[in-house]
Design an enzyme around this catalytic site. Structure first.
Site, mmCIF file in Angstrom:
data_model
loop_
_atom_site.group_PDB
_atom_site.id
_atom_site.type_symbol
_atom_site.label_atom_id
_atom_site.label_comp_id
_atom_site.label_asym_id
_atom_site.label_seq_id
_atom_site.Cartn_x
_atom_site.Cartn_y
_atom_site.Cartn_z
ATOM 1 N N ASP A 92 0.824 -1.212 0.000
ATOM 2 C CA ASP A 92 0.000 0.000 0.000
ATOM 3 C C ASP A 92 0.856 1.259 0.000
ATOM 4 O O ASP A 92 1.881 1.330 0.685
ATOM 5 C CB ASP A 92 -0.877 -0.017 1.268
ATOM 6 C CG ASP A 92 -1.880 1.106 1.295
ATOM 7 O OD1 ASP A 92 -2.827 1.066 0.497
ATOM 8 O OD2 ASP A 92 -1.721 2.037 2.118
ATOM 9 N N GLU A 101 14.054 -14.933 -0.362
ATOM 10 C CA GLU A 101 14.407 -16.060 0.533
ATOM 11 C C GLU A 101 13.474 -17.255 0.311
ATOM 12 O O GLU A 101 13.752 -18.359 0.738
ATOM 13 C CB GLU A 101 14.252 -15.641 2.011
ATOM 14 C CG GLU A 101 15.303 -14.678 2.504
ATOM 15 C CD GLU A 101 14.891 -14.046 3.851
ATOM 16 O OE1 GLU A 101 13.946 -14.547 4.511
ATOM 17 O OE2 GLU A 101 15.512 -13.029 4.212
HETATM 18 C C1 NOJ Z 1 -4.439 3.063 -0.739
HETATM 19 C C2 NOJ Z 1 -5.604 2.156 -0.514
HETATM 20 O O1 NOJ Z 1 -5.935 1.505 -1.703
HETATM 21 C C3 NOJ Z 1 -6.719 3.023 0.013
HETATM 22 O O2 NOJ Z 1 -7.939 2.334 0.051
HETATM 23 C C4 NOJ Z 1 -6.311 3.539 1.362
HETATM 24 O O3 NOJ Z 1 -7.303 4.420 1.845
HETATM 25 C C5 NOJ Z 1 -4.976 4.290 1.300
HETATM 26 N N1 NOJ Z 1 -3.993 3.603 0.526
HETATM 27 C C6 NOJ Z 1 -4.410 4.499 2.675
HETATM 28 O O4 NOJ Z 1 -3.949 3.290 3.187
#
Ligand code: NOJ
Length: 523
Positions: A198, A242
């Site tokens: 993310d 790994e």
């Molecule tokens: C990207 C994610 O896809 C989204 O849903 C989220 O709100 C933000 N990152 C923050 O983690």
């Protein structure tokens, strides 16, 4: 070792909206497990599951309180392990979602940091600062709206690029790095085949926390895509390696510059990343061709496969986008209230998936797009849960409209999503014609198109064959060859004659001509 991630068709399961196995109105792991045969039959190779960790759910689970467990709403750790095993038995890989930029304010480390007070080692794991009197330490704003700083009782402020309940980790601290490498091992040890990472490009901050100056050149930016970020992902790649080389790291990277984007995909960093340029691209032949060329050109030097994405849980569903006058997507302007012609959007969405699945590399499908679902834009305000809605004072409705639980069967809500529960967001009554049950076996349905396209793509190993543009086509027609297969997409607004070739698959009924907004694979 297999490089499955180079060509896979990956289905995104938005856990809380996929299938509810325990009747509480929220999707869960039992629900997913029960629907694995549907997913295997659809013909995808892997599933990406949005965050499933214990969380106060301020940002639908992207506020993680414990990276090594499962939220009780979704199930247990034992059930997660069983799900991974059952998916593998069904021939499906599992990609989990890891959130390195921030955690939940309920995370033990953050709670300890708040309690430990200014100057403590616990605060060093986050970005706590004294601020300037009543003013925050700098002028950064939250991506969800409002300031990026919140004050705790002792007067210090902490940084959160997203909601206040999502404090940012300090990645300059080696303990944070060790912790995440350990979390990766925790899930790889449990059989996860890949990790969707993310908010990849924002984890490193300017150590001085300098103000953001909008009029200055884009680099160095105080917190986006800083040069010293790459060593973090090199560490992650070493961990993935790994495990024999078939565990993939997939980046969520929104960056305007394709060359900077590709730096994250060098051979010792992430394996692939979502192609948001493609997702954001307007429905236009020249723009699409430019986007595809730019994508392939940027990926080639680093040897990474391209990816193709039309929708996900953060964007307006593409049936709706493609039915609007402006078919592009921009987070900064979701075109709230823009009229959308659903029939046109659906026609284009059918053609778009044939384009997506004809391109070289891997493809991501967001749950419900295989049913032709559209954005639900009339949710009652009181039911909206996305923090963007509240933090923008309602100016931006947020992302709930693409997160509504999907319809499986029956003629009224909950459409088989839940046995007895009320779905956490209301489903439109009109989805009665868009359930899996209604579309199953219907030769004209979106579901049948997806199933057929995925099967043909797999049978022909389309994703692996090199691609060559055709330049013998009328203006406004996009076309390329993949070995013996030719792909054509008519964006010219007029029907065009079709070559005398075998039709492998068409996005809509065609005679001797290819109508506008229609795509075809010719054998
Ligand atoms: C990207 C994610 O896809 C989204 O849903 C989220 O709100 C933000 N990152 C923050 O983690």
């Amino acid at each position: 070792m297999t490089s499955w991630w180079r060509t896979a068709a990956i289905y995104q399961v938005y856990v809380r909206s996929f299938a509810d196995g325990n009747g509480d109105g929220v999707g869960d792991l039992a629900g997913i497990r029960a629907r694995l045969p549907y997913l295997a039959d659809l013909g995808v190779d892997a599933l990406w599951l949005n965050p499933w960790y214990p969380s106060p759910m301020v940002d639908a689970g992207y506020d993680v309180a414990d990276y090594r467990d499962i939220d009780p709403t979704f199930g247990t750790l034992a059930e997660a392990e069983q799900l991974i095993g059952a998916a593998h038995a069904a021939g499906l890989k599992i990609i989990i979602d890891i959130v390195p930029n921030h955690c939940s304010s309920d995370h033990r480390w953050f709670q300890e940091a708040v309690a430990a007070g200014p100057g403590s080692a616990a605060r060093e794991l986050f970005w706590f600062r004294p601020g300037n009197g009543d003013q925050p330490p700098n002028n950064w704003t939250s991506i969800f709206g409002g300031p990026a700083w919140t004050r705790v009782a002792d007067g210090e402020w902490y940084l959160h690029l997203f909601a206040p309940e999502q404090p940012d980790f300090n990645w300059a601290n080696p303990k944070v790095r060790e912790e995440f490498e350990d979390i990766l091992r925790f899930w790889f040890d449990r059989g996860a085949d890949g990790v969707r990472v993310d908010s990849v490009a924002v984890v490193v901050k300017d150590p001085e926390l300098v103000d953001f100056e909008p009029d200055q050149p884009p680099y160095p930016h105080p917190y986006i895509d800083r040069d010293d970020i790459h060593e973090i992902y090199r560490g992650w790649r070493a961990v993935a390696d790994e495990y024999g080389g078939d565990r993939a790291l997939i980046g969520e990277i929104w960056l305007p510059d394709p060359e900077r984007f590709a730096l994250y995909l060098r051979p010792d960093e992430l394996h692939t990343a979502f192609n948001f340029d493609f997702l954001s691209c307007p429905w236009d032949a020249a723009a699409l061709r430019r986007c595809i060329d730019q994508t392939l050109d940027a990926h080639a030097p680093v040897g990474a496969p391209a990816t193709w994405v039309l929708s996900n849980h953060d964007v307006v569903r593409h049936v709706t986008r493609y039915g609007r006058a402006d078919t592009s997507f921009d987070h900064a302007n979701r075109q709230v209230g823009a009229p959308s012609d659903r029939a046109l959007g659906t026609r284009r969405a059918r053609a778009a998936v044939l384009l997506t699945l004809a391109l070289p590399g891997s493809a991501y499908l967001y749950q419900g797009e295989e049913l032709g679902l559209w954005e639900v834009d009339d949710l009652p305000d009181g039911m909206r849960q996305d923090p963007i809605f509240a933090r923008t004072g309602g100016a931006d409705p947020g992302r709930d409209g693409c997160r509504v639980p999907i319809p499986w069967s029956g003629t009224e809500p909950p459409f088989g999503f839940s046995d007895g529960g009320t779905p956490w967001l209301p489903q439109p009554a009109a989805w009665t014609t868009h359930t899996v049950e209604a579309e199953d076996g219907d030769p004209g349905s979106m579901l049948t198109l997806y199933r057929t396209a995925l099967r043909v793509r797999r049978d022909l190993a389309l994703a692996e064959t090199p691609m060559r543009w055709r330049d013998d086509l009328p203006a406004g027609v996009l076309g390329f060859d993949r070995g013996d297969v030719t792909f054509l997409l008519n964006l010219s607004g007029r029907p065009i004659p079709l070559p005398d070739r075998r039709i492998l698959l068409a996005s809509d009924a065609i005679g001797g001509e290819l109508p506008p907004d229609t795509a075809v694979w010719l054998g």
